[in-house]
Scaffold this motif. Structure first.
Motif, PDB file in Angstrom:
ATOM      1  N   LEU A 121       1.179  -0.823   0.289  1.00 33.26           N
ATOM      2  CA  LEU A 121       0.278  -0.441   0.161  1.00 33.26           C
ATOM      3  C   LEU A 121       0.884   1.460   0.000  1.00 33.26           C
ATOM      4  N   ILE A 122       0.384   2.528  -0.760  1.00 36.48           N
ATOM      5  CA  ILE A 122       0.962   3.581  -0.744  1.00 36.48           C
ATOM      6  C   ILE A 122       0.230   4.363  -0.216  1.00 36.48           C
ATOM      7  N   PHE A 123       0.755   5.261   0.442  1.00 32.28           N
ATOM      8  CA  PHE A 123      -0.556   6.344   1.667  1.00 32.28           C
ATOM      9  C   PHE A 123       0.883   7.633   0.834  1.00 32.28           C
ATOM     10  N   VAL A 124      -0.496   8.808   1.284  1.00 31.41           N
ATOM     11  CA  VAL A 124      -0.307  10.366   1.008  1.00 31.41           C
ATOM     12  C   VAL A 124       1.338  10.244   2.605  1.00 31.41           C
ATOM     13  N   LYS A 125       2.469  11.091   2.435  1.00 22.98           N
ATOM     14  CA  LYS A 125       3.446  10.446   3.585  1.00 22.98           C
ATOM     15  C   LYS A 125       2.413  12.527   4.130  1.00 22.98           C
ATOM     16  N   GLU A 126       2.657  11.901   6.005  1.00 23.21           N
ATOM     17  CA  GLU A 126       2.300  13.210   6.362  1.00 23.21           C
ATOM     18  C   GLU A 126       2.600  13.004   7.716  1.00 23.21           C
ATOM     19  N   THR A 127       3.148  13.870   9.189  1.00 22.37           N
ATOM     20  CA  THR A 127       3.929  14.068  10.252  1.00 22.37           C
ATOM     21  C   THR A 127       2.116  13.290  11.145  1.00 22.37           C
ATOM     22  N   PRO A 128       2.693  12.486  11.986  1.00 22.05           N
ATOM     23  CA  PRO A 128       1.737  12.040  12.955  1.00 22.05           C
ATOM     24  C   PRO A 128       1.647  13.195  13.949  1.00 22.05           C
ATOM     25  N   ARG A 129       0.417  13.034  14.076  1.00 23.93           N
ATOM     26  CA  ARG A 129      -0.268  13.966  15.269  1.00 23.93           C
ATOM     27  C   ARG A 129       0.216  13.534  16.866  1.00 23.93           C
ATOM     28  N   PHE A 130      -0.239  12.493  16.652  1.00 26.64           N
ATOM     29  CA  PHE A 130       0.273  11.471  18.120  1.00 26.64           C
ATOM     30  C   PHE A 130       0.487  10.287  18.007  1.00 26.64           C
TER      31      PHE A 130
END
Length: 397
Positions: A380-389
């Protein structure tokens, strides 16, 4: 007579190994594939599609068009000479050096050759031993060849499938990553070109030859390359490609009418070439602009993770997950980004159960047993995003 035709077809097939376009296509496949895989590793950490995926599913389509085009050229007596084939091959080679697949549209390759030869014939003061044979070929024939190959390009674009386009990632205006898809398709149309001074003839047809530079002809297999490239983010790739093919089909109809007009008014050749190139560039530019005006489909969501891409043959592919669907839960735990997803997966390494919201807005559950190491290679390839928690907390000692 039958033996002569059989011999000429055999020799014509062998001629393909003397065609520069064959080797240009092979080199270009590895070159553009290498850079694509390199970008995949940079964006996603691994390869998504193998080298050569740009040609997937186009072989039989190209052969079919090659048979139709070969038959049409032979029966109409449409002879080309070696200088024209070399000119087209040179233009394709120059465009291939730029690694821009969209330049390999027949409108650009043959259209530029058409305009160049017309200008040479119009303004050349002295005959040239190499360029003069280009003027021996009727430009009406070139205009019909251009139109025929544009129709092949329309169908090539029309058959674009979402799961065969290449996912990409870039930073948006707000500094967040957004996803998109790059449609890159290549097709080879191998067709037999009647060339002058052979041993074959079609004297049984009264109209033959229509575009004559010789009373007899031979055959040469010419591997013409067609390319299409366009990026989409505001719409799914196959929907955007269909809109492009619709617009290009209208342009093809205009070119058909223009080719008929050129038959009666050869001086309109330059206008046909300009209309073709300007129209194709306009379609490409307007499609790109309209897509940019739309909100990207592949952006971070508050209630799940949008699937940007799926690696062929991966566990995700086997589970029937589709590009553009949204994963909302894994093992009944809500997730909103890639980091959370794999944190949950690290605690469930032998089994995967996902809640997926499909295109109709309905939830379905997909599940699969995992083998060793597959939990972090689902495909699976997702949009990369810095986790909020983080879902995990460290113990306070």
């Amino acid at each position: 007579m039958d033996l002569e035709w059989l011999k000429e077809f055999g020799l014509g097939l062998l001629w393909v190994f003397a065609q520069p376009l064959l080797y240009i296509a092979i080199a270009f496949t590895f070159w553009t594939g290498y850079y694509r895989v390199k970008n995949d590793r940079k964006m996603f950490g691994h390869r998504v599609f193998p080298i050569g995926a740009e040609w997937h599913g186009t072989m039989w389509l190209g052969i079919m068009f090659g048979v139709i085009l070969s038959t049409s050229l032979i029966l109409s007596g449409s002879l080309l000479n070696y200088q024209w084939l070399l000119l087209i091959s040179t233009i394709v080679f120059v465009f291939a050096l730029s690694n821009q697949i969209w330049l390999l549209s027949p409108i650009y390759t043959i259209g530029l050759a058409l305009i160049g030869v017309w200008l040479f014939g119009k303004f050349s003061a002295e005959p040239n031993a190499w360029f003069s044979p280009l003027l021996e070929v009727d430009l009406v024939l070139i205009s019909f060849l251009l139109t025929s190959l544009v129709i092949a390009e329309v169908i090539l674009i029309r058959l674009t499938k979402r799961n065969k386009t290449f996912p990409e990632m870039k930073k948006g205006d707000r500094g967040k990553y957004i996803g998109g898809h790059h449609v890159k398709r290549l097709m080879m149309v191998p067709f037999f070109v009647p060339v002058p001074n052979g041993v074959l003839e079609l004297s049984m047809f009264n109209w033959w030859p229509m575009f004559s530079i010789s009373d007899t002809f031979g055959l040469m297999l010419f591997p013409f390359i067609i390319g299409y490239s366009q990026r989409f983010g505001g719409s799914f790739s196959e929907i955007g490609a269909k809109r492009t093919s619709n617009a290009l089909a209208i342009l093809a109809l205009v070119l058909v009418g223009g080719s008929v007009a050129v038959y009666f008014y050869p001086e309109w050749t330059i206008a046909l070439g300009i209309i073709a190139i300007a129209g194709r560039a306009l379609i490409h530019g307007v499609t790109h602009y309209l897509d940019l005006e739309k909100r990207s489909i592949f952006t971070p969501k508050q209630d799940g993770i949008i699937v940007v891409g799926i690696i062929p043959g991966s566990p995700a592919d086997e589970m029937g997950i589709h590009i553009g669907e949204k994963i909302e839960k894994i093992h009944d735990i809500e997730v909103t980004n890639e980091h959370e997803f794999y944190e949950v997966m690290s605690d469930h390494r032998t089994f995967c159960k996902l809640a997926v919201r499909d295109f109709n807005g309905e939830i379905r559950f997909v599940q699969r047993a995992l083998y060793e190491g597959e939990y972090h290679e689902l495909g699976l390839i997702f949009v990369k995003e810095t986790p909020r928690f983080t879902l995990k907390t460290e113990e306070i000692s």
